[in-house]
Design a protein around this motif. Structure first.
Motif, PDB file in Angstrom:
ATOM      1  N   LYS A 176       0.843  -1.206   0.000  1.00  0.00           N
ATOM      2  CA  LYS A 176       0.000   0.000   0.000  1.00  0.00           C
ATOM      3  C   LYS A 176       0.874   1.252   0.000  1.00  0.00           C
ATOM      4  O   LYS A 176       1.779   1.378   0.833  1.00  0.00           O
ATOM      5  N   GLY A 210      -8.007   8.525   5.703  1.00  0.00           N
ATOM      6  CA  GLY A 210      -6.912   7.569   5.933  1.00  0.00           C
ATOM      7  C   GLY A 210      -7.323   6.131   5.657  1.00  0.00           C
ATOM      8  O   GLY A 210      -6.605   5.188   5.992  1.00  0.00           O
ATOM      9  N   ASP A 217      -5.453   2.534   4.234  1.00  0.00           N
ATOM     10  CA  ASP A 217      -4.779   1.528   5.074  1.00  0.00           C
ATOM     11  C   ASP A 217      -5.734   0.362   5.319  1.00  0.00           C
ATOM     12  O   ASP A 217      -5.348  -0.808   5.269  1.00  0.00           O
TER      13      ASP A 217
HETATM   14 MG    MG Z   1      -2.443   7.619   5.705  1.00  0.00          MG
END
Ligand code: MG
Ligand code: ASP
Length: 410
Positions: free
Chosen positions: A8, A154, A157
């Motif tokens: 990632k 975010g 992830d």
């Molecule tokens: Mg991040």
């Protein structure tokens, strides 16, 4: 053991055409050198999601519908997956970008959050078996009505860990702009050092207490599905931090990391009737207003009156304050209310706390020596958190770091 690997790359790592080129080289190296079957997950180019949200605000204030918000912000990842797939092909490997509905990454909405419910892996496996690198859009999901959803800021992830969990015995590498997880934020504490390994539980406590390296939900998923996860830099080959179930010597150090967050607010209700059911009434109203409460302290009642303080995310503090004001005006007219946004929540985290006594005492002693007053306290088996005045937050991190990490034997 299969050799599936999810790599990632975060927003900074795909932040320009040059960097996307570097990402492609790294992916190709991994496939050619180690023979791994690599699935790539990418975030939007750095700043892109914020730019899109800002555009929405300019166009519609706060008045836009959730559907249009998701439709808009998922566009960031649509760009980065396509560019990354093109760059990988240029480096000599076939690649194909995939948006959430093309896999699909299915989500349900629970308590206002989109949670992944299912990721079928047949398409990913069939691409991998044909030597094609799938490049998956992070952050995006799709619901039963085929509408785009997102996994929270975010959230790439979480996409990466969820894809790894869906593939059999797959490892996950999060390549980012820091080279691992540190004992404290290096910008606050010069002596902070990089950790070789953390348990899922330590990482979960650190992430939820303010360490910004990984989205908290991705760590819960990694823990639940036992996905071996490595956090390392996308710009160098330096060893990163492994997040695993157990590591050697995990209980030797009492404290593994110290975090601080300043994005919470404290609400205090004073002069409340000291009667059964009052606390239940207060927290029912907060629950109905969808306010997630973090720390709670009730002071001992005297002459039939008591006080309750609680903290919540600053972004919900206005909603919480208004709900509480209404409650006391209607039902507890002698009580008063106060909102304090100048607080910091400091946490010390470590597996070693399970087997070492006296950690709380040392935390209070160190803070006391600096004249820092402890306002509220919460603990778990491996964490102690305290609320203090915000202006002392950096000093508190430094003195606790010195005490527990730089000279732990003292
Ligand atoms: Mg991040
Ligand atoms: N692009 C999304 C965000 O900025 C998701 C991510 O970067 O992980 O929040």
């Amino acid at each position: 053991m299969s050799n599936y690997l999810v790599m990632k790359f975060g927003g900074t790592s795909v932040g320009s055409s040059e960097r996307i080129g570097e990402v492609a080289k790294r992916v190709v190296r991994q496939v050619k050198k180690h023979g791994d079957k690599v699935v790539v997950v990418v975030s939007a180019m750095s700043g892109e999601t914020n730019r899109l949200i800002e555009l929405a605000r300019k166009v519609a204030g706060d008045g836009y519908k959730a559907r249009e918000y998701h439709q808009l912000v998922t566009a960031g990842e649509q760009v980065s997956v396509a560019l990354t797939a093109m760059a990988i092909e240029r480096e000599g490997l076939p690649a194909q970008s995939l948006l959430a509905h093309q896999i699909p990454i299915k989500t349900n909405t629970v308590f206002g959050q989109n949670l992944i419910s299912e990721i079928p892996v047949d398409k990913l496996k069939s691409l991998l078996d044909r030597g094609i690198v799938p490049v998956v859009a992070g952050f995006q999901g799709v619901n039963d009505s085929l509408e785009y959803t997102t996994l929270g800021r975010g959230g790439s992830d979480t996409t990466a860990v969820a894809v790894a969990a869906a593939l059999d015995s797959c490892r996950c590498v999060i390549l980012t702009d820091v080279d691992g997880v540190y004992t404290a934020l290096p910008s606050i504490c010069k002596k902070a050092r990089k950790l070789k390994a953390l348990t899922y539980e330590e990482m979960l406590e650190l992430a939820s207490s303010g360490a910004k390296v990984l989205q908290t939900r991705s760590v819960s998923l990694a823990s639940k599905f036992k996905v071996p996860t490595l956090v390392c830099s996308s710009f160098s080959d330096a060893a990163g931090t492994e997040i695993v179930e157990e590591y050697e010597g995990m209980e030797d150090a009492v404290v593994s990391g110290i975090t601080c967050r300043t994005d919470e607010a404290k609400i205090t209700l004073r002069n409340l009737p000291d009667q059964p059911g009052v606390a239940a009434r207060i927290f029912k109203v907060l629950g109905d207003a969808e306010v997630v409460v973090d720390m709670i302290v009730q002071s001992e009642g005297s002459s039939g009156r008591a006080a309750i303080s609680f903290t919540c995310a600053q972004e919900f503090s206005k909603v919480a304050y208004d709900a509480m004001l209404k409650l006391i005006q209607q039902e507890m007219s002698e009580s008063s209310i106060e909102l304090d946004t100048n607080i910091a929540k400091l946490s010390v985290v470590g597996e070693g706390m399970r087997t070492h006594a006296g950690v709380a005492y040392k935390v209070f002693e160190v803070l006391g020596e600096e004249g820092i007053n402890v306002d509220m306290i919460t603990t778990s088996e491996i964490k102690i958190s305290v609320a203090i005045e915000e202006k002392y937050s950096e000093l508190a991190v430094r003195v606790l770091h010195e005490r527990f990490i730089e000279r732990p034997e003292s």
